[in-house]
Design a protein around this motif. Structure first.
Motif, mmCIF file in Angstrom:
data_model
loop_
_atom_site.group_PDB
_atom_site.id
_atom_site.type_symbol
_atom_site.label_atom_id
_atom_site.label_comp_id
_atom_site.label_asym_id
_atom_site.label_seq_id
_atom_site.Cartn_x
_atom_site.Cartn_y
_atom_site.Cartn_z
ATOM 1 N N VAL A 279 0.840 -1.201 0.000
ATOM 2 C CA VAL A 279 0.000 0.000 0.000
ATOM 3 C C VAL A 279 0.875 1.250 0.000
ATOM 4 N N ALA A 280 1.905 1.263 0.854
ATOM 5 C CA ALA A 280 2.820 2.405 0.886
ATOM 6 C C ALA A 280 3.507 2.584 -0.461
ATOM 7 N N GLY A 281 3.855 1.476 -1.096
ATOM 8 C CA GLY A 281 4.480 1.542 -2.415
ATOM 9 C C GLY A 281 3.558 2.143 -3.460
ATOM 10 N N ALA A 282 2.285 1.782 -3.412
ATOM 11 C CA ALA A 282 1.316 2.329 -4.362
ATOM 12 C C ALA A 282 1.166 3.837 -4.173
ATOM 13 N N TRP A 283 1.093 4.291 -2.926
ATOM 14 C CA TRP A 283 1.005 5.727 -2.654
ATOM 15 C C TRP A 283 2.276 6.443 -3.113
ATOM 16 N N ASP A 287 3.507 9.796 -6.110
ATOM 17 C CA ASP A 287 4.434 10.913 -5.942
ATOM 18 C C ASP A 287 5.554 10.860 -6.973
ATOM 19 N N LEU A 288 6.006 9.672 -7.306
ATOM 20 C CA LEU A 288 7.124 9.523 -8.231
ATOM 21 C C LEU A 288 6.726 9.733 -9.693
ATOM 22 N N LEU A 289 5.502 9.332 -10.051
ATOM 23 C CA LEU A 289 5.103 9.311 -11.457
ATOM 24 C C LEU A 289 3.923 10.215 -11.788
ATOM 25 N N GLY A 290 3.239 10.730 -10.764
ATOM 26 C CA GLY A 290 2.128 11.643 -11.017
ATOM 27 C C GLY A 290 0.827 10.962 -11.354
ATOM 28 N N HIS A 291 0.772 9.641 -11.250
ATOM 29 C CA HIS A 291 -0.457 8.880 -11.525
ATOM 30 C C HIS A 291 -0.601 7.795 -10.468
ATOM 31 N N ARG A 292 -1.834 7.415 -10.202
ATOM 32 C CA ARG A 292 -2.087 6.345 -9.249
ATOM 33 C C ARG A 292 -2.073 4.980 -9.936
ATOM 34 N N TYR A 293 -1.482 4.027 -9.225
ATOM 35 C CA TYR A 293 -1.463 2.642 -9.692
ATOM 36 C C TYR A 293 -1.897 1.744 -8.536
ATOM 37 N N GLY A 294 -2.303 0.517 -8.851
ATOM 38 C CA GLY A 294 -2.861 -0.382 -7.857
ATOM 39 C C GLY A 294 -1.834 -0.987 -6.913
ATOM 40 N N GLY A 295 -2.337 -1.802 -5.989
ATOM 41 C CA GLY A 295 -1.503 -2.380 -4.949
ATOM 42 C C GLY A 295 -0.418 -3.301 -5.452
ATOM 43 N N THR A 299 3.605 -3.481 -4.684
ATOM 44 C CA THR A 299 4.345 -4.691 -4.330
ATOM 45 C C THR A 299 5.611 -4.801 -5.162
ATOM 46 N N ASN A 300 5.465 -4.559 -6.469
ATOM 47 C CA ASN A 300 6.613 -4.623 -7.374
ATOM 48 C C ASN A 300 7.681 -3.605 -6.998
ATOM 49 N N LEU A 301 7.264 -2.378 -6.656
ATOM 50 C CA LEU A 301 8.220 -1.337 -6.291
ATOM 51 C C LEU A 301 9.046 -1.752 -5.079
ATOM 52 N N PRO A 350 4.944 3.762 8.593
ATOM 53 C CA PRO A 350 6.297 3.220 8.793
ATOM 54 C C PRO A 350 6.941 2.756 7.494
ATOM 55 N N TRP A 351 6.144 2.132 6.629
ATOM 56 C CA TRP A 351 6.697 1.664 5.364
ATOM 57 C C TRP A 351 6.946 2.821 4.398
ATOM 58 N N ASP A 352 6.111 3.837 4.453
ATOM 59 C CA ASP A 352 6.342 5.008 3.606
ATOM 60 C C ASP A 352 7.696 5.630 3.948
ATOM 61 N N ALA A 353 7.976 5.780 5.240
ATOM 62 C CA ALA A 353 9.258 6.339 5.665
ATOM 63 C C ALA A 353 10.418 5.438 5.240
ATOM 64 N N ALA A 354 10.240 4.122 5.367
ATOM 65 C CA ALA A 354 11.299 3.178 5.004
ATOM 66 C C ALA A 354 11.591 3.208 3.510
ATOM 67 N N LEU A 355 10.548 3.286 2.696
ATOM 68 C CA LEU A 355 10.743 3.308 1.246
ATOM 69 C C LEU A 355 11.427 4.599 0.801
ATOM 70 N N ARG A 356 11.012 5.712 1.374
ATOM 71 C CA ARG A 356 11.633 6.984 1.013
ATOM 72 C C ARG A 356 13.100 7.033 1.473
#
Length: 368
Positions: A279-283, A287-295, A299-301, A350-356
């Motif tokens: 979910v954090a990856g999808a959000w 921000d990275l691409l300017g478009h929303r993509y699914g869950g 997962t792939n990111l 927590p995952w949003d912070a970890a990914l960034r």
């Protein structure tokens, strides 16, 4: 000639004529469709490692399943299983159903999608907007049996789970693997270190894995799956009877049981990704691409960053390619809805912070 034999012969000619017309319409649709974009990103923490994301959400029906749906209709037509005026049915959690409804409307056929009742409302609306009917099943494991009931009443069962790994020509014919490798021709790293995808029906991973071997490429294939999915357990033990050890909120992947299209031996690595990370990856992708993509794209990111961190730790350079699977607008009431996330106890912070942090530091994303 006997009148009955003459009538049968005339019906055969009429049916063959409809099949030829349907095949021509599918060929025309393919010719009108441009290839999907391969988007390149670089991140400060991963010097010397390029990231590419193939935007399969750009297809007319909004997901990578557009390719599969076309292949399933072609397979049914060329095997004599689909006739003019025949109803069409398939079991799907959403994206495949939307694409199949799109092609059914193109061919003037009625279509029923057997879907788990928990499917995102946006996906159900998309199927209905294309003229399809949704048969919702309370128990997700029963979608196959319900689709079989429709087939027993005369509908053509497209059977994405049973036929996905064979309906697509893995040697080429503009499949997704051939498209990716062709688009990388002029890049600094024309042969990626990794290609990352999830496993829904098994068709995409089977096609990519087979194509990489067919072309004698050194690229490795990584499957990104929700934690505890049947594919995770099945791949590790090569167990065709494996089942998921826990459910997932990420639609389209994380199947509860091993499907016929799961070809384990063409996959080099499997990465397990918690739902909150997906979910954090999808959000983050928005921000990275300017478009929303699914869950599943999220997962792939996450898996891409895990692989890149390992490459960086070994001092390796190269590129990683992954898929943007479907449009995020379909999940406006689920993955991108704060109340829905709270109700399912998903804390993405927590995952949003970890990914960034991973993007900036090049370290493996680990939530605090």
């Amino acid at each position: 000639m006997d009148s009955k034999l003459q009538l049968v012969d005339m019906q055969h000619v009429t049916e063959r004529g409809w099949v030829h017309s349907a095949l021509a319409q599918l060929a025309q649709e393919a010719a009108r469709s441009a290839d999907t974009h391969l988007l390149k990103l670089t991140f400060p923490g991963f010097h010397g490692i390029d990231f590419y994301f193939k935007d399969e959400a750009a297809h007319p029906s909004g997901s990578l399943k557009h390719r599969l749906a076309r292949s399933l209709f072609l397979y049914a037509l060329c095997n004599g299983r689909l006739r003019g005026g025949q109803a069409v049915v398939d079991a799907s959690s959403g994206s495949t159903a939307i694409s199949e409804a799109w092609f059914a409307r193109l061919l003037g056929l009625s279509f029923t999608a057997v879907m788990p009742a928990c499917t995102a409302p946006g996906k159900i609306r998309d199927v209905q907007a294309l003229g399809g009917t949704c048969d919702l099943v309370d128990e997700p494991a029963q979608v196959h049996a319900r689709a079989a009931e429709h087939a027993a009443r005369g509908a053509c069962h497209l059977d994405q789970f049973g036929l996905a790994e064979r309906a697509t020509d893995w040697r080429g014919n503009n499949n997704i693997a051939e498209s990716i490798i062709g688009q990388l021709t002029l890049e600094a790293e024309s042969e990626p270190a990794w290609i990352v995808c999830g496993v829904g029906t098994g068709g995409t991973s089977a096609t990519i894995g087979r194509y990489l071997r067919y072309r004698r490429l050194h690229t490795k294939l990584c499957v990104a799956e929700p934690t505890g999915s049947s594919y995770v357990h099945g791949w590790r033990k090569r167990d065709a009877k494996a089942v998921a050890s826990q459910p997932t909120l990420i639609e389209g992947i994380g199947r509860p049981r091993v499907e016929p299209g799961f070809i384990f031996d063409v996959v080099d690595k499997v990465k397990e990704v918690p739902d909150a990370a997906s979910v954090a990856g999808a959000w983050l992708l928005e921000d990275l691409l300017g478009h929303r993509y699914g869950g599943s794209s999220g997962t792939n990111l996450v898996a891409c960053l895990q692989l890149a961190a390992a490459m960086r730790a070994r001092g390796e350079r190269g590129s990683i390619v992954s898929l943007l699977c479907d449009r995020g607008e379909r999940y406006a009431q689920t993955l991108f809805n704060h109340d829905w996330l709270a109700a399912h106890r998903i804390d993405r912070a927590p995952w949003d912070a970890a990914l960034r942090d991973s993007l900036a530091s090049g370290h493996t994303p680990v939530p605090q």
